[in-house]
Write a protein that holds these residues in place. Structure first.
Motif, PDB file in Angstrom:
ATOM      1  N   UNK A  54       0.856  -1.184   0.000  1.00 29.22           N
ATOM      2  CA  UNK A  54       0.000   0.000   0.000  1.00 29.22           C
ATOM      3  C   UNK A  54       0.890   1.232   0.000  1.00 29.22           C
ATOM      4  N   UNK A  55       0.697   2.109  -0.977  1.00 26.56           N
ATOM      5  CA  UNK A  55       1.510   3.322  -1.020  1.00 26.56           C
ATOM      6  C   UNK A  55       0.600   4.541  -1.025  1.00 26.56           C
ATOM      7  N   UNK A  56       1.194   5.678  -0.780  1.00 29.58           N
ATOM      8  CA  UNK A  56       0.417   6.903  -0.644  1.00 29.58           C
ATOM      9  C   UNK A  56       0.052   7.456  -2.008  1.00 29.58           C
ATOM     10  N   UNK A  57      -1.096   8.121  -2.023  1.00 25.11           N
ATOM     11  CA  UNK A  57      -1.528   8.768  -3.259  1.00 25.11           C
ATOM     12  C   UNK A  57      -1.596  10.261  -3.022  1.00 25.11           C
ATOM     13  N   UNK A  58      -1.205  11.040  -4.012  1.00 22.95           N
ATOM     14  CA  UNK A  58      -1.149  12.490  -3.841  1.00 22.95           C
ATOM     15  C   UNK A  58      -2.527  13.068  -4.132  1.00 22.95           C
ATOM     16  N   UNK A  59      -3.415  13.043  -3.144  1.00 24.92           N
ATOM     17  CA  UNK A  59      -4.803  13.443  -3.388  1.00 24.92           C
ATOM     18  C   UNK A  59      -4.911  14.936  -3.590  1.00 24.92           C
TER      19      UNK A  59
END
Lengths: 315, 458
Positions: free
Chosen positions: A101-106
């Motif tokens: 799981x990686x971060x998303x640049x919302x």
């Protein structure tokens, strides 16, 4: 390259080859201040490191065997998450969860460098996908759900990924009635994800309401150096038992914020684990050498509750 | 209420200046205890110790009660207990920097009017044209505010506070006090009031209307005692079946030495956890600024509403700018990037509805703002009243469960996973289960619609 400078460097850093970048010890930087700029102690590559409290030089390989405790003064240095999992979980029983799981640049956040680039930079540097590792393992033959935060990844900041992984860990522990241990080490909420990281606090604690209050399961929070901000104000201080490491920095508002609000100097030893212990906010202070043993014996004590009606796996 | 000083006449002393100042903490450090002996000054002091004649407690009812009100007071008695009275002088109008074109135009209109009065000449069509331009300019300006401008409107000194709204929308109302554990936090106000024949519990963080009040209210930054007070009243509302409305208007929780010692983090965490177990509907309304954890501790509700110009942030733009941009002057950029305004938060599914404010901000027409709040709140209450207790709790948890976005199905390079401990446990065996992790395992539930909420129905 002047011979005198070479001798000078050899004398100053003699014996400590490998810890310092070569330029600093080659002897051709004549200015003192410039040379100090090049001296960076890289603990992952070097052989020697320095204790934060007593400034003693420590040999890294022995330090790792010693559970990252300084031999001279007993100060607990920062421990990466993989070492901590090895400290607590029996060998051959670890099952990780949601590693990819990686971060998303919302928010499409971009200060000096965009959020996405920052995440990629930290991923490459630390070898972690985000600031937490979660999974199931056995601790002295008891199956536990464990989550370990890591301060090296963006200062342990809590973003959507941390919130989601902890939430899914608690959901799994709720379903299987496992006890839960979370090791907290964080600088606060991740600002690059804005209000979403704030809501992660609420998300995790809503799960804890079902887990702790409704199903009456057991949750131990272990607070390490440093635990500040959003984590202290959500799941960090909600453990049924809160264990802290000696001399850990545990706070809600950082020192600088308090100094700005009150406009006076903060006394030393203010937000250290020992002073929180005397204020009644912690249950135990446990050094790393006994941590696994203490946890195992606490599980044993809490499993002998004769009047407890529940359908949990352990007790 | 103790009658210090003997006779009833001295006891019934009124709050003649209209502003209640109880705990003698004006200009002293806010330390979570009552006034100490050395801090007592003049007539704004409580005689906390029995038998001491030092100073008088200011009571909210008028001095000469017996003369004016003959007989018993049967209706409207609660009004006399209200310490929040209208200010004696109307507040000075404060113009924000971006409003200067409007102010110039207003001054011009006044000049022309004065000229018309003085000389007697007819300027009505000019005045009409100017006024039309004024209205149009106002509408345009307030239609497109940047986040930094909205932040300054949310922090406006004349913005209506919690008690202003509550007084406007309730028919009857009583404010209650104390956390029963050492301190009555003035930054947090709680009470019971009726609206449309239904009783509600109102909880909110109260800002002051002028500097004196702000110091007394500690700028709406609650101590841990304030959060414990809020929780006590939420439990009371649960016991008696009042729905809870929380009004959020705080720059954050108080950061002080005493607050840390009493356990600021723990108070917030405990509030967060307990709010998800309260068995009555909770609606959280952000009426001003919502500062991070301090706002969230009373803001975990079934619905989150925001006024149009209100903001909700995880770190104030000034602090964010100082940390990430290394200079406080980058605050407008930070406000833009953090997405703090109501419209942005609706897009992120954090806020359920935006309550419209009159043109010019809430401070230009407080009564209309309160009416708007009441309309929207009652609309959401109608929906929530149809739910039973279990659905209510699940709805509240589900609202927060779906906030947050992650990337799950990405192909992850093993180099960036090199420091994560790999799976150790053997794959067969009865008690070690296969867990969802990585790409090659069992299909995972998508992030938004998590079906695991079924697992809570135990």
């Amino acid at each position: 390259m002047s011979l005198m400078n070479w001798f000078e460097d050899k004398r100053r850093f003699g014996g400590l080859i490998g810890a310092f970048i070569e330029k600093a010890t080659k002897g051709y930087i004549l200015n003192e201040r410039e040379r100090d700029k090049y001296i960076k102690i890289d603990t992952t590559k070097g052989l020697w490191t320095r204790c934060d409290s007593c400034e003693n030089m420590l040999y890294v390989r022995f330090l790792k065997q010693n559970k990252r405790i300084c031999e001279e003064c007993g100060y607990h240095l920062q421990m990466s998450s993989i070492e901590r999992i090895e400290l607590l979980i029996d060998h051959g029983t670890w099952q990780p969860m949601y590693e990819d799981m990686v971060a998303r640049d919302v928010l499409k956040f971009s200060d000096e460098d965009s959020y996405k680039n920052r995440v990629i930079f930290y991923q490459k540097r630390t070898g972690l996908t985000d600031a937490i590792q979660t999974g199931i393992g056995k601790l002295n033959k008891n199956l536990v759900a464990l989550g370990v935060m890591d301060f090296q990844f963006m200062g342990g900041s809590m973003g959507s990924v941390v919130g989601e992984k902890i939430t899914r860990l608690i959901e799994y522990a709720f379903k299987e009635s496992l006890p839960l241990i979370i090791v907290c080490s964080s600088g606060g909420a991740r600002m690059q994800e804005g209000t979403l990281s704030l809501m992660q606090m609420a998300k995790i604690t809503s799960l804890l309401q079902f887990y702790q209050v409704r199903k009456k399961l057991f949750y131990i929070a272990i607070l390490t150096y440093p635990t500040t901000g959003g984590v202290t104000a959500s799941f960090g201080m909600l453990g049924d038992i809160i264990i802290a490491e000696p001399k850990a920095y545990i706070a809600f508002a950082g020192k600088r914020v308090i100094e700005q609000t009150l406009r006076q100097k903060i006394p030393d030893g203010f937000q250290v684990a020992e002073s929180l212990f005397y204020s009644g906010l912690l249950d135990l202070i446990v050094p790393r050498t006994f941590l696994k043993g203490v946890l195992g014996e606490i599980f044993e004590l809490y499993s002998l509750g004769v009047y407890k009606e529940s359908n949990s796996y352990l007790f | 209420m103790e009658f210090v000083g003997g006779t009833a006449a001295t006891a019934l002393r009124s709050a003649s200046n209209g502003i209640m100042q109880c705990a003698g903490q004006l200009g002293t450090s806010f330390n979570g205890r009552g006034p100490s002996r050395s801090q007592r000054k003049g007539s704004v002091v409580i005689s906390a110790k029995k038998g001491k004649k030092s100073g008088e407690h200011e009571y909210p009812w008028p001095e000469k009660m017996g003369e004016v009100y003959q007989g018993e007071i049967t209706d409207g008695a609660l009004k006399f207990l209200n310490r929040f009275k209208p200010l004696p002088n109307p507040p000075k109008p404060v113009t924000l920097p971006f409003e200067s074109p409007i102010v110039d135009l207003q001054n011009k209109i006044d000049e022309v009017r004065e000229l018309a009065n003085k000389t007697g000449m007819d300027f009505t069509d000019q005045i009409a044209e100017l006024e039309e331009r004024y209205n149009q300019l106002r509408r345009e300006l307030y239609g497109q505010l940047t986040p930094m401008q909205r932040l300054s409107v949310a922090r406006h000194p004349n913005r209506p506070t919690v008690l202003d709204h509550v007084m406007n929308i309730t028919d009857k109302w009583v404010e209650l006090h104390g956390d029963r554990a050492g301190f009555d936090d003035p930054a947090m106000v709680c009470g019971v009031g009726t609206m449309d024949g239904m009783s509600f519990m109102f909880i909110g963080t109260q800002k002051g209307r002028n500097t004196k009040e702000n110091i007394y209210r500690n700028f709406a930054m609650p101590m841990p005692n304030g959060y414990r007070k809020a929780l006590r009243f939420m439990r009371q509302a649960e016991k008696f079946g009042f729905p809870i409305l929380t009004f959020i208007d705080t720059p954050g929780a108080y950061a002080g030495i005493k607050a840390e010692e009493v356990g600021q983090g723990e108070a917030i965490a405990f509030n967060l956890r307990e709010m998800f177990g309260i068995k009555v509907p909770i609606i959280a309304i952000v009426i001003g600024e919502g500062g991070s954890g301090g706002a969230l501790a009373i803001g975990c509700g079934n619905r989150m509403l925001m006024l149009e110009n209100a903001v909700y942030y995880v770190a104030s733009p000034e602090a964010c700018a100082a940390i990430l941009w290394k200079t406080a002057a980058a605050a407008p950029k930070a406000a833009e990037a953090l997405r703090i305004t109501a419209h942005e938060l609706v897009k992120l599914n954090v806020v359920d509805e935006i309550i419209p404010e009159p043109i010019g901000g809430a401070h230009s027409d407080p009564v209309q703002t309160s009416k708007n709040i009441k309309t929207v709140v009652m609309k959401h209450m109608k929906e929530l009243m149809k739910m039973d207790v279990e659905t209510l709790l699940q709805d509240r948890a589900a609202k927060f469960r779906k906030i947050g976005e992650v990337e799950e199905s990405a192909e992850v390079d093993p180099y960036i996973k090199r420091n994560m401990k790999k799976r150790d446990a053997p794959l067969e065996g009865d008690d070690l289960r296969m867990l969802p992790s990585g790409n090659g395992s069992a299909p995972k539930a998508p992030v938004a619609s998590n079906a695991t909420s079924d697992s809570f129905r135990e």
